[in-house]
Design a protein around this motif. Structure first.
Motif, PDB file in Angstrom:
ATOM      1  N   GLY A  73       0.886  -1.039   0.173  1.00  0.00           N
ATOM      2  CA  GLY A  73      -0.118   0.049  -0.179  1.00  0.00           C
ATOM      3  C   GLY A  73       0.911   1.302   0.207  1.00  0.00           C
ATOM      4  O   GLY A  73       0.362   2.426   0.359  1.00  0.00           O
ATOM      5  N   GLU A  74       2.155   1.257  -0.474  1.00  0.00           N
ATOM      6  CA  GLU A  74       3.094   2.537  -0.274  1.00  0.00           C
ATOM      7  C   GLU A  74       2.981   2.933  -2.078  1.00  0.00           C
ATOM      8  O   GLU A  74       2.935   2.023  -2.877  1.00  0.00           O
ATOM      9  CB  GLU A  74       4.457   2.101  -0.051  1.00  0.00           C
ATOM     10  CG  GLU A  74       4.233   1.440   1.334  1.00  0.00           C
ATOM     11  CD  GLU A  74       5.601   0.918   1.772  1.00  0.00           C
ATOM     12  OE1 GLU A  74       5.641   0.519   2.848  1.00  0.00           O
ATOM     13  OE2 GLU A  74       6.625   1.000   0.963  1.00  0.00           O
ATOM     14  N   CYS A  75       3.145   4.518  -1.951  1.00  0.00           N
ATOM     15  CA  CYS A  75       3.519   4.862  -3.379  1.00  0.00           C
ATOM     16  C   CYS A  75       4.521   5.906  -2.947  1.00  0.00           C
ATOM     17  O   CYS A  75       4.664   6.470  -1.835  1.00  0.00           O
ATOM     18  CB  CYS A  75       2.187   5.696  -3.898  1.00  0.00           C
ATOM     19  SG  CYS A  75       1.481   6.702  -2.671  1.00  0.00           S
ATOM     20  N   GLY A  76       5.182   6.259  -4.215  1.00  0.00           N
ATOM     21  CA  GLY A  76       6.401   7.074  -3.843  1.00  0.00           C
ATOM     22  C   GLY A  76       6.989   7.764  -5.087  1.00  0.00           C
ATOM     23  O   GLY A  76       6.701   7.486  -6.293  1.00  0.00           O
ATOM     24  N   ALA A  77       7.911   8.820  -4.656  1.00  0.00           N
ATOM     25  CA  ALA A  77       8.679   9.357  -5.941  1.00  0.00           C
ATOM     26  C   ALA A  77       9.960   9.925  -5.649  1.00  0.00           C
ATOM     27  O   ALA A  77      10.083  10.112  -4.318  1.00  0.00           O
ATOM     28  CB  ALA A  77       7.723  10.530  -6.465  1.00  0.00           C
ATOM     29  N   ALA A  78      10.842  10.012  -6.450  1.00  0.00           N
ATOM     30  CA  ALA A  78      12.282  10.677  -5.967  1.00  0.00           C
ATOM     31  C   ALA A  78      12.679  11.349  -7.217  1.00  0.00           C
ATOM     32  O   ALA A  78      12.306  10.968  -8.158  1.00  0.00           O
ATOM     33  CB  ALA A  78      13.022   9.505  -5.778  1.00  0.00           C
TER      34      ALA A  78
END
Length: 299
Positions: A73-78
């Motif tokens: 259930g994780e979402c992310g950006a870098a």
């Protein structure tokens, strides 16, 4: 004195010529429009009425990645760039919804707006389409968005100036890498390779991808700033984030912070565990006098 005499012929109202009146009104309208046009600066007249998306905005030349892990259930950006504090103006995440990046003539208000539309059930491609629908600078924008099921949509800056090349994007299962003003295509392909091959948490894979892009040349102007954001379902706001706003080697410094962090977002990736080691010892150093990218005037 003699009394005034009245005319034998009473004054009769002239018959109105409809055709002449119409011609007179047209001429009057033309003169009015012409006078108004003279008063309006050419720049404003060319642009038309302002909307929230019409400002050119600064050129945030950068490389970035958006990704999700449906199981956790994780979402992310870098992101990383020569642009200062890039991690605070390009990536946006929302728990249970997804991640979004707006870069190259970025428009920060689109961050919350895109994720709100995504949360309402619009597919990623429709979200981007709605954002760009009335945008006269759509071909200068670079956008990426991903939802929690892994659906991805990209938009690249087809009208980007020469100084913004190389630009491109590559998407895969649960991720998308994109960038502009890059050292070459290897920046994006190495990011994708690192994300796919790294064993660890979502945050681990995001950091590994950012490091790989930087080691492949990254932003061809230099390495000033970098950032990472992760959201998790059930956790309000941004669950995990790190930023380097100004540095001579931003991605390496961001990795150093990541290695020192004890946040549960981290996983088993060896590159994120102590002791810290320079991830790109053989990397070419960018020109020392490469200027910092500054905001362009709003047009």
């Amino acid at each position: 004195a003699a009394a005034p005499t009245r005319s034998r012929h009473p004054i009769m109202p002239r018959r109105i010529d409809i055709a002449s009146l119409a011609r007179f009104c047209c001429i009057l309208l033309f003169l009015l429009v012409a006078s108004v046009s003279v008063l309006i600066p050419d720049r404003v007249a060319a642009e038309g009425p302002k909307t929230n998306s019409q400002s050119a905005g600064p050129i945030t030349a950068t490389f970035s990645i958006v990704a999700v892990d449906p199981e956790t259930g994780e979402c992310g950006a870098a992101v990383a760039s020569k642009y200062p504090a890039v991690g605070k103006v390009v990536p946006y995440v929302k728990p249970g919804v997804g991640a979004f990046c707006t870069q190259h003539y970025h428009h920060p208000p689109w961050g919350p707006q895109a994720l709100e539309l995504l949360g309402e059930g619009l597919p990623p491609e429709r979200v981007i389409g709605q954002l760009l629908a009335d945008d006269p600078r759509r071909e200068l924008r670079q956008l990426a968005i991903i939802d929690m099921t892994g659906r991805v949509a990209n938009h690249n800056p087809s009208a980007a100036p020469v100084r913004s090349r190389y630009w491109g994007a590559q998407s895969g299962r649960f991720y998308s890498c994109q960038g502009n003003t890059l050292a070459g295509r290897k920046v994006i392909s190495e990011m994708a390779r690192a994300y796919e091959q790294t064993k660890g948490s979502l945050a681990d894979r995001l950091m590994a991808a950012l490091v790989a892009g930087d080691c492949a040349g990254g932003d061809h102007r230099g390495r000033l700033a970098a950032g990472i954001k992760v959201a998790r379902r059930g956790k309000p706001g941004t669950w995990f984030q790190l930023h380097v706003d100004k540095s001579d080697d931003a991605v390496a410094e961001l990795l150093k912070k990541y290695v020192a962090s004890k946040h549960p977002a981290k996983g088993a990736w060896k590159g994120g565990r102590p002791p810290f080691a320079d991830p790109c010892p053989n990397r070419k150093t960018p020109p020392a006098k490469s200027p910092v990218e500054r905001p362009t005037p709003r047009r």
